[in-house]
Write an enzyme that holds these catalytic residues in place. Structure first.
Site, PDB file in Angstrom:
ATOM      1  N   GLY A  10       0.819  -1.223   0.000  1.00 24.21           N
ATOM      2  CA  GLY A  10       0.000   0.000   0.000  1.00 24.21           C
ATOM      3  C   GLY A  10       0.842   1.258   0.000  1.00 24.21           C
ATOM      4  O   GLY A  10       0.477   2.251   0.627  1.00 24.21           O
ATOM      5  N   ALA A  11       1.955   1.239  -0.723  1.00 18.79           N
ATOM      6  CA  ALA A  11       2.843   2.414  -0.741  1.00 18.79           C
ATOM      7  C   ALA A  11       2.718   3.215  -2.034  1.00 18.79           C
ATOM      8  O   ALA A  11       3.510   4.117  -2.278  1.00 18.79           O
ATOM      9  CB  ALA A  11       4.278   1.972  -0.512  1.00 18.79           C
ATOM     10  N   SER A  13       0.077   4.966  -2.696  1.00 16.93           N
ATOM     11  CA  SER A  13      -0.950   5.979  -2.469  1.00 16.93           C
ATOM     12  C   SER A  13      -1.031   6.308  -0.978  1.00 16.93           C
ATOM     13  O   SER A  13      -0.516   5.557  -0.140  1.00 16.93           O
ATOM     14  CB  SER A  13      -2.282   5.381  -2.953  1.00 16.93           C
ATOM     15  OG  SER A  13      -3.361   6.235  -2.662  1.00 16.93           O
ATOM     16  N   SER A 139      -7.099   0.396  12.357  1.00 18.21           N
ATOM     17  CA  SER A 139      -7.932   1.603  12.312  1.00 18.21           C
ATOM     18  C   SER A 139      -8.745   1.679  13.600  1.00 18.21           C
ATOM     19  O   SER A 139      -9.065   0.649  14.217  1.00 18.21           O
ATOM     20  CB  SER A 139      -8.882   1.530  11.122  1.00 18.21           C
ATOM     21  OG  SER A 139      -9.870   2.544  11.226  1.00 18.21           O
ATOM     22  N   TYR A 176     -15.648  -3.865   7.175  1.00 13.49           N
ATOM     23  CA  TYR A 176     -14.339  -3.192   7.274  1.00 13.49           C
ATOM     24  C   TYR A 176     -13.885  -3.142   8.744  1.00 13.49           C
ATOM     25  O   TYR A 176     -12.728  -3.443   9.062  1.00 13.49           O
ATOM     26  CB  TYR A 176     -14.447  -1.781   6.687  1.00 13.49           C
ATOM     27  CG  TYR A 176     -13.191  -0.954   6.853  1.00 13.49           C
ATOM     28  CD1 TYR A 176     -12.049  -1.212   6.081  1.00 13.49           C
ATOM     29  CD2 TYR A 176     -13.125   0.080   7.794  1.00 13.49           C
ATOM     30  CE1 TYR A 176     -10.887  -0.457   6.245  1.00 13.49           C
ATOM     31  CE2 TYR A 176     -11.976   0.833   7.957  1.00 13.49           C
ATOM     32  CZ  TYR A 176     -10.858   0.559   7.178  1.00 13.49           C
ATOM     33  OH  TYR A 176      -9.699   1.303   7.348  1.00 13.49           O
TER      34      TYR A 176
HETATM   35  N1  LIG Z   1      -7.664   7.007   5.171  1.00 11.53           N
HETATM   36  C1  LIG Z   1      -8.126   6.805   6.388  1.00 11.53           C
HETATM   37  O1  LIG Z   1      -8.871   7.629   6.953  1.00 11.53           O
HETATM   38  C2  LIG Z   1      -7.758   5.560   7.155  1.00 11.53           C
HETATM   39  C3  LIG Z   1      -8.170   5.470   8.503  1.00 11.53           C
HETATM   40  C4  LIG Z   1      -7.828   4.325   9.223  1.00 11.53           C
HETATM   41  C5  LIG Z   1      -7.093   3.321   8.620  1.00 11.53           C
HETATM   42  N2  LIG Z   1      -6.710   3.427   7.308  1.00 11.53           N
HETATM   43  C6  LIG Z   1      -5.959   2.320   6.720  1.00 11.53           C
HETATM   44  O2  LIG Z   1      -4.773   2.842   6.154  1.00 11.53           O
HETATM   45  C7  LIG Z   1      -4.290   1.928   5.147  1.00 11.53           C
HETATM   46  C8  LIG Z   1      -3.853   2.721   3.925  1.00 11.53           C
HETATM   47  O3  LIG Z   1      -4.977   3.379   3.376  1.00 11.53           O
HETATM   48  P1  LIG Z   1      -4.955   4.842   2.742  1.00 11.53           P
HETATM   49  O4  LIG Z   1      -5.876   5.677   3.545  1.00 11.53           O
HETATM   50  O5  LIG Z   1      -3.565   5.310   2.509  1.00 11.53           O
HETATM   51  O6  LIG Z   1      -5.746   4.518   1.389  1.00 11.53           O
HETATM   52  P2  LIG Z   1      -5.359   4.529  -0.167  1.00 11.53           P
HETATM   53  O7  LIG Z   1      -4.838   5.874  -0.559  1.00 11.53           O
HETATM   54  O8  LIG Z   1      -6.575   4.030  -0.862  1.00 11.53           O
HETATM   55  O9  LIG Z   1      -4.181   3.458  -0.288  1.00 11.53           O
HETATM   56  C9  LIG Z   1      -4.453   2.074  -0.279  1.00 11.53           C
HETATM   57  C10 LIG Z   1      -3.229   1.335  -0.786  1.00 11.53           C
HETATM   58  O10 LIG Z   1      -3.535  -0.075  -0.795  1.00 11.53           O
HETATM   59  C11 LIG Z   1      -3.237  -0.594  -2.103  1.00 11.53           C
HETATM   60  N3  LIG Z   1      -4.109  -1.724  -2.445  1.00 11.53           N
HETATM   61  C12 LIG Z   1      -5.474  -1.756  -2.401  1.00 11.53           C
HETATM   62  N4  LIG Z   1      -5.923  -2.951  -2.833  1.00 11.53           N
HETATM   63  C13 LIG Z   1      -4.830  -3.700  -3.160  1.00 11.53           C
HETATM   64  C14 LIG Z   1      -4.643  -5.002  -3.672  1.00 11.53           C
HETATM   65  N5  LIG Z   1      -5.680  -5.814  -3.961  1.00 11.53           N
HETATM   66  N6  LIG Z   1      -3.378  -5.452  -3.879  1.00 11.53           N
HETATM   67  C15 LIG Z   1      -2.312  -4.641  -3.617  1.00 11.53           C
HETATM   68  N7  LIG Z   1      -2.424  -3.377  -3.131  1.00 11.53           N
HETATM   69  C16 LIG Z   1      -3.670  -2.914  -2.911  1.00 11.53           C
HETATM   70  C17 LIG Z   1      -3.498   0.594  -3.021  1.00 11.53           C
HETATM   71  O11 LIG Z   1      -2.919   0.361  -4.298  1.00 11.53           O
HETATM   72  P3  LIG Z   1      -3.391   1.214  -5.622  1.00 11.53           P
HETATM   73  O12 LIG Z   1      -2.566   2.468  -5.592  1.00 11.53           O
HETATM   74  O13 LIG Z   1      -3.077   0.311  -6.747  1.00 11.53           O
HETATM   75  O14 LIG Z   1      -4.850   1.496  -5.465  1.00 11.53           O
HETATM   76  C18 LIG Z   1      -2.862   1.709  -2.224  1.00 11.53           C
HETATM   77  O15 LIG Z   1      -1.455   1.689  -2.351  1.00 11.53           O
HETATM   78  C19 LIG Z   1      -5.417   0.935   4.900  1.00 11.53           C
HETATM   79  O16 LIG Z   1      -5.117  -0.279   5.564  1.00 11.53           O
HETATM   80  C20 LIG Z   1      -6.636   1.594   5.575  1.00 11.53           C
HETATM   81  O17 LIG Z   1      -7.565   0.635   6.043  1.00 11.53           O
HETATM   82  C21 LIG Z   1      -7.033   4.526   6.573  1.00 11.53           C
END
Ligand SMILES: NC(=O)c1ccc[n+]([C@@H]2O[C@H](COP(=O)([O-])OP(=O)(O)OC[C@H]3O[C@@H](n4cnc5c(N)ncnc54)[C@H](OP(=O)(O)O)[C@@H]3O)[C@@H](O)[C@H]2O)c1
Length: 292
Positions: A10-11, A13, A139, A176
């Site tokens: 997840g790096a 984005s 989360s 989730y």
């Molecule tokens: N944003 C929030 O408010 C929040 C709050 C609590 C926890 N989190 C957690 O933080 C973590 C990162 O999320 P983020 O907010 O940075 O969201 P994000 O911008 O959507 O990033 C998600 C990352 O996961 C990758 N990914 C998704 N599906 C995948 C798959 N099938 N195989 C490989 N890679 C995959 C994405 O790749 P692509 O670039 O190809 O899409 C992206 O690099 C997640 O675990 C999320 O549950 C987020």
């Protein structure tokens, strides 16, 4: 972080991208697992600009498929005999229930099983690299999660009902939340199993962050998250705890904890249930075929 090797999911984005670039600028070598070649290449190019001296690398896998997780873990283990930090961070929320061709519900597969399987496949390598760290992005949503071991693939959870919709804002959030509870329970049991090996395991809540998270969920949820993001943290703010857990000497010996704002925090009562943590571990190992 000079010379440290960090493997991240997840790096491409959001908070993972910011953490990767910050850690690279501190001197770390970043290995990434991405799913999309164009986004992966763009992420690699950004890292090479950030820290041209380090041999950053990218590997490709759809992390919702456990055969892909196992394949990519084997490739990485062959090419990199030493890893200082494993950061399981990829995650998503899915608006409707779908099941992978391996029979796993997609949220559970990506948000929990990929963390479990990648860690299991690299466990010996990490122990051999000790001192090493494992960091799982959970989360605060875990607070709402309740695991039903008879419905781990969320056949019932996704159906929801009126009261659950009121409580959770919809079945996607409920599923989730359960997957994020799995992250905290997994970290707890992992830390217990790794005690004395020199490998620590911690998890975190990054805060509510304006990333691409929720954009692919669909329907009203994506719309609601888009509006709410106006009040969310920036990805730079959201990445702080990830960067802290990967790099701070202050947490070198801390393990089994849940962090927010670079501080350990008490997770929910359900997330402190040791027997649920063990049951989740055993069930996940059976599903993944990684039982020892
Ligand atoms: N944003 C929030 O408010 C929040 C709050 C609590 C926890 N989190 C957690 O933080 C973590 C990162 O999320 P983020 O907010 O940075 O969201 P994000 O911008 O959507 O990033 C998600 C990352 O996961 C990758 N990914 C998704 N599906 C995948 C798959 N099938 N195989 C490989 N890679 C995959 C994405 O790749 P692509 O670039 O190809 O899409 C992206 O690099 C997640 O675990 C999320 O549950 C987020």
């Amino acid at each position: 972080m000079n010379g440290k090797v960090i493997l991240m999911t997840g790096a491409t984005s959001g908070i993972g991208q910011v953490a990767a670039e910050s850690l690279a600028s501190m001197g770390a070598q970043i290995l990434q697992i991405a799913r999309d070649p164009a986004r992966g290449q763009a992420a690699l190019t950004r890292l090479q600009t950030q820290q041209p001296k380090a041999a950053h690398a990218i590997y490709y896998a759809d992390l919702s498929l456990m055969r892909e997780v196992k394949r990519v873990a084997a490739e990485i283990a062959l090419a990199h005999p030493h890893i200082d930090v494993l950061m399981n961070n990829a995650g998503a929320m899915f608006g409707t229930r779908s099941v992978t061709d391996e029979g796993l519900e997609r949220t559970f597969a990506l948000n929990h099983m990929s963390y479990f399987v990648l860690t299991a496949c690299l466990r010996d390598l990490l122990i051999g690299s000790a001192p090493a760290r494992i960091i799982n992005t959970a989360s605060d949503a875990h607070q709402m999660g309740r695991i039903d071991f008879a419905d781990l693939q969320s056949e019932t959870a996704y159906r929801g009902n009126f009261f659950e919709t009121l409580r959770y804002g919809g079945p996607a959030f409920k599923v989730y939340a359960i997957s994020k509870l799995c992250n905290v329970l997994f970290t707890r049991e992992l830390a217990r199993q790794l005690a004395g090996t020199g490998v620590t395991a911690n998890c975190l809540h990054p805060g509510f962050v304006a990333t691409r998270f929720g954009a692919q969920t669909g329907g009203l949820i994506s719309f609601g998250i888009r509006i709410a993001k106006r009040f969310a943290l920036s990805p730079e703010e959201g990445a702080k705890t990830l960067i802290y857990l990967a790099s701070s000497p202050g947490v070198a010996a801390v393990t089994g904890k849940y962090f927010h704002n670079c501080q350990p925090l008490q997770p929910s009562k359900a997330a402190q249930d040791d027997s649920a943590a063990r049951q989740l571990w055993e069930t996940s190992a059976k599903l993944a075929g990684t039982e020892s």
